[in-house]
Scaffold this motif. Sequence first.
Motif, mmCIF file in Angstrom:
data_model
loop_
_atom_site.group_PDB
_atom_site.id
_atom_site.type_symbol
_atom_site.label_atom_id
_atom_site.label_comp_id
_atom_site.label_asym_id
_atom_site.label_seq_id
_atom_site.Cartn_x
_atom_site.Cartn_y
_atom_site.Cartn_z
ATOM 1 N N TYR A 52 37.178 39.467 40.044
ATOM 2 C CA TYR A 52 35.809 39.131 39.663
ATOM 3 C C TYR A 52 35.613 37.638 39.430
ATOM 4 C CZ TYR A 52 34.686 44.042 39.378
ATOM 5 O OH TYR A 52 34.468 45.349 39.702
ATOM 6 N N ASP A 53 36.584 36.981 38.859
ATOM 7 C CA ASP A 53 36.466 35.545 38.589
ATOM 8 C C ASP A 53 36.929 34.789 39.837
ATOM 9 O OD1 ASP A 53 36.582 32.913 37.766
ATOM 10 O OD2 ASP A 53 37.487 33.393 35.815
ATOM 11 N N ARG A 54 35.969 34.285 40.588
ATOM 12 C CA ARG A 54 36.312 33.624 41.855
ATOM 13 C C ARG A 54 37.140 32.366 41.657
ATOM 14 N NH1 ARG A 54 30.986 34.957 45.474
ATOM 15 N NH2 ARG A 54 31.507 37.150 45.716
ATOM 16 N N LYS A 55 37.087 31.780 40.460
ATOM 17 C CA LYS A 55 37.917 30.606 40.188
ATOM 18 C C LYS A 55 39.393 30.985 40.108
ATOM 19 C CE LYS A 55 34.241 28.336 37.630
ATOM 20 N NZ LYS A 55 33.750 27.972 36.296
ATOM 21 N N LYS A 56 39.662 32.225 39.768
ATOM 22 C CA LYS A 56 41.041 32.690 39.641
ATOM 23 C C LYS A 56 41.550 33.390 40.899
ATOM 24 C CE LYS A 56 40.733 33.386 34.679
ATOM 25 N NZ LYS A 56 40.822 34.367 33.592
ATOM 26 N N TYR A 57 40.677 33.574 41.876
ATOM 27 C CA TYR A 57 41.040 34.345 43.073
ATOM 28 C C TYR A 57 42.306 33.833 43.750
ATOM 29 C CZ TYR A 57 41.225 35.904 47.840
ATOM 30 O OH TYR A 57 41.683 36.384 49.030
ATOM 31 N N HIS A 58 42.393 32.535 43.996
ATOM 32 C CA HIS A 58 43.542 32.000 44.747
ATOM 33 C C HIS A 58 44.857 32.205 44.002
ATOM 34 C CE1 HIS A 58 41.236 30.482 48.065
ATOM 35 N NE2 HIS A 58 40.377 29.938 47.210
ATOM 36 N N ALA A 59 44.869 31.988 42.699
ATOM 37 C CA ALA A 59 46.091 32.179 41.915
ATOM 38 C C ALA A 59 46.496 33.655 41.888
ATOM 39 C CB ALA A 59 45.896 31.658 40.498
ATOM 40 N N VAL A 60 45.517 34.529 41.677
ATOM 41 C CA VAL A 60 45.796 35.972 41.622
ATOM 42 C C VAL A 60 46.291 36.464 42.974
ATOM 43 C CG1 VAL A 60 44.722 38.255 41.378
ATOM 44 C CG2 VAL A 60 44.163 36.432 39.756
ATOM 45 N N SER A 61 45.571 36.141 44.026
ATOM 46 C CA SER A 61 45.940 36.651 45.345
ATOM 47 C C SER A 61 47.269 36.072 45.827
ATOM 48 C CB SER A 61 44.834 36.394 46.372
ATOM 49 O OG SER A 61 44.632 35.019 46.562
ATOM 50 N N LYS A 62 47.558 34.812 45.502
ATOM 51 C CA LYS A 62 48.834 34.227 45.915
ATOM 52 C C LYS A 62 50.004 34.975 45.291
ATOM 53 C CE LYS A 62 51.602 29.984 46.029
ATOM 54 N NZ LYS A 62 52.722 30.747 46.459
ATOM 55 N N GLU A 63 49.908 35.249 43.993
ATOM 56 C CA GLU A 63 50.998 35.953 43.311
ATOM 57 C C GLU A 63 51.169 37.377 43.854
ATOM 58 O OE1 GLU A 63 52.633 37.000 38.838
ATOM 59 O OE2 GLU A 63 50.896 35.667 39.051
ATOM 60 N N ILE A 64 50.076 38.076 44.051
ATOM 61 C CA ILE A 64 50.154 39.444 44.574
ATOM 62 C C ILE A 64 50.645 39.434 46.016
ATOM 63 C CG2 ILE A 64 48.796 41.474 45.213
ATOM 64 C CD1 ILE A 64 47.084 40.923 42.691
ATOM 65 N N ASN A 65 50.114 38.539 46.834
ATOM 66 C CA ASN A 65 50.516 38.487 48.241
ATOM 67 C C ASN A 65 51.989 38.129 48.397
ATOM 68 O OD1 ASN A 65 47.853 39.065 48.754
ATOM 69 N ND2 ASN A 65 47.346 37.029 49.503
ATOM 70 N N ASP A 66 52.487 37.190 47.587
ATOM 71 C CA ASP A 66 53.904 36.835 47.643
ATOM 72 C C ASP A 66 54.774 38.041 47.311
ATOM 73 O OD1 ASP A 66 53.264 34.256 48.378
ATOM 74 O OD2 ASP A 66 53.642 33.388 46.398
ATOM 75 N N PHE A 67 54.348 38.827 46.325
ATOM 76 C CA PHE A 67 55.075 40.049 45.972
ATOM 77 C C PHE A 67 55.062 41.038 47.142
ATOM 78 C CE2 PHE A 67 54.527 44.463 44.547
ATOM 79 C CZ PHE A 67 55.790 44.695 44.043
ATOM 80 N N LEU A 68 53.881 41.276 47.725
ATOM 81 C CA LEU A 68 53.765 42.248 48.811
ATOM 82 C C LEU A 68 54.567 41.837 50.044
ATOM 83 C CD1 LEU A 68 49.958 43.081 48.579
ATOM 84 C CD2 LEU A 68 51.869 44.555 47.920
ATOM 85 N N LYS A 69 54.639 40.547 50.307
ATOM 86 C CA LYS A 69 55.391 40.060 51.472
ATOM 87 C C LYS A 69 56.884 40.353 51.356
ATOM 88 C CE LYS A 69 51.982 36.662 52.795
ATOM 89 N NZ LYS A 69 51.571 35.265 52.796
#
Length: 97
Positions: A52-69
């Motif tokens: 929901y907080d677009r300012k936090k999107y990049h930090a949140v998605s980077k951490e989750i995406n790194d885990f999923l990779k």
Amino acid sequence: MISDEEKDKIKKEIVEKVNSVLEKNNESFRMDRVNVLKTSETVKFMGNYRVYDRKKYHAVSKEINDFLKGYGDVSINSKKIRDSGMKFTAVSFNFEL
């Protein structure tokens, strides 16, 4: 082909990790499950979450995406949504084992 125990373990790991990252970033959304599509040759894991907080999107998605990779080649799609005055970014992912 992975066993049912391994499949359940992966599903649980994903939900726990995504929710812990969302909680750490004070996001209100929580993922409740990961869907699985089992074919004769592969098992495909699919899920989605919201930020929901677009300012936090990049930090949140980077951490989750790194885990999923860590599971291999992951397909990740995101889309900015504006629905009845609410703004969020919807993220979907999937990968095959």
